[in-house]
Motif scaffolding. Structure first.
Motif, mmCIF file in Angstrom:
data_model
loop_
_atom_site.group_PDB
_atom_site.id
_atom_site.type_symbol
_atom_site.label_atom_id
_atom_site.label_comp_id
_atom_site.label_asym_id
_atom_site.label_seq_id
_atom_site.Cartn_x
_atom_site.Cartn_y
_atom_site.Cartn_z
ATOM 1 N N LYS A 28 51.418 -43.450 -118.399
ATOM 2 C CA LYS A 28 52.842 -43.166 -118.502
ATOM 3 C C LYS A 28 53.250 -42.186 -117.415
ATOM 4 N N SER A 29 54.315 -42.520 -116.700
ATOM 5 C CA SER A 29 54.738 -41.686 -115.579
ATOM 6 C C SER A 29 56.251 -41.656 -115.501
ATOM 7 N N ASP A 30 56.771 -40.512 -115.019
ATOM 8 C CA ASP A 30 58.208 -40.368 -114.773
ATOM 9 C C ASP A 30 58.573 -40.721 -113.341
ATOM 10 N N LYS A 139 65.070 -41.143 -110.253
ATOM 11 C CA LYS A 139 63.936 -40.437 -110.835
ATOM 12 C C LYS A 139 63.341 -39.472 -109.811
ATOM 13 N N THR A 187 55.122 -30.418 -112.757
ATOM 14 C CA THR A 187 54.769 -31.399 -113.777
ATOM 15 C C THR A 187 54.036 -30.710 -114.924
ATOM 16 N N LEU A 192 54.052 -35.341 -116.257
ATOM 17 C CA LEU A 192 55.433 -35.764 -116.441
ATOM 18 C C LEU A 192 56.392 -34.665 -115.994
ATOM 19 N N ARG A 194 59.636 -33.130 -117.131
ATOM 20 C CA ARG A 194 60.523 -33.062 -118.281
ATOM 21 C C ARG A 194 61.239 -31.715 -118.339
ATOM 22 N N ARG A 199 63.008 -34.181 -122.234
ATOM 23 C CA ARG A 199 63.673 -35.361 -121.695
ATOM 24 C C ARG A 199 63.378 -35.496 -120.200
ATOM 25 N N PRO A 200 63.248 -36.732 -119.703
ATOM 26 C CA PRO A 200 63.031 -36.918 -118.254
ATOM 27 C C PRO A 200 64.203 -36.368 -117.452
ATOM 28 N N LEU A 202 66.599 -36.656 -114.536
ATOM 29 C CA LEU A 202 67.131 -37.711 -113.686
ATOM 30 C C LEU A 202 68.232 -37.158 -112.792
#
Length: 210
Positions: A28-30, A139, A187, A192, A194, A199-200, A202
């Motif tokens: 899993k990656s952002d 992203k 990170t 990630l 966040r 939350r990511p 953006l």
């Protein structure tokens, strides 16, 4: 006909049906997939017998993954923790007889020595790698930054003698053309990017409210 009745948790049923290994990227990656792809100067249409563009891109990607900037600098005898200028401390100045290196502390920032003439991408191109096809949400872009391990003291006094600087994995969020500086975010332990609520991040962290 009850044979064709779909179970409610059909997704979990499919997840249990694992048949052999898979080439799917399960990490899993952002970060977008294209943000890891290197830039190669190869035409999209290749003649028969020549290496296809996709294979060359994959070869370069795997080659770059084997490089580590901290190890490369250490192999040249460079201490990354000494790259950041610190406050002058006259009480702890070493004598010339004690040290072969110059007694004058480092005082020039790294940006003085920065040369972008041979960069393969402009800063705007690096940031645009966060845009996935068909999406308007940008992203973060993966990178490494020389940052202090202590975030609180690092913001208060980035030139403090107590700080330890290391190359840290970050997500590049934005770029300021006037100052020539990047906005980055460290990170977490899972790699990630966040915010405080998980939350990511953006569009460089800009919310709908501005």
């Amino acid at each position: 006909v009850t044979t064709f009745k779909m179970p409610e948790d059909f997704g979990s049923v499919l997840d249990k049906q694992v048949i052999g290994p898979t080439t799917e990227n399960l990490i899993k990656s952002d970060f977008p997939v294209q943000s890891f792809q290197p830039k190669v100067q190869i035409p999209f249409q290749r003649l028969p017998g020549q290496c296809p563009r996709k294979i060359e891109v994959e070869r370069m990607r795997r080659l770059y993954l084997t490089f580590d900037i901290a190890e490369l600098l250490a192999s040249e005898g460079i201490d990354s923790n000494q790259l950041m200028p610190r406050h002058h401390d006259p009480d702890n100045m070493p004598a010339i007889e004690e040290k072969k290196d110059p007694v004058f502390p480092i005082y020039l920032p790294l940006k003085v020595f920065d040369n972008d003439e041979y960069d393969c991408r402009t800063p705007e191109e690096w940031i645009s790698l966060g845009l996935e096809p068909g999406s308007h949400e940008r992203k973060p872009v993966p990178g490494k930054a020389l940052l202090p391990t202590d975030d609180v003291l690092g913001h208060e006094d980035p030139k403090s003698q107590k700080l330890i600087y290391k190359w840290i994995d970050v997500g590049v969020l934005d770029y300021d053309k006037e100052t020539g500086l990047y906005l980055v975010h460290k990170t977490d332990k899972n790699g990630l990017v966040r915010d405080e609520e998980g939350r990511p991040i953006l569009n460089g962290g800009i919310t709908a409210e501005g």
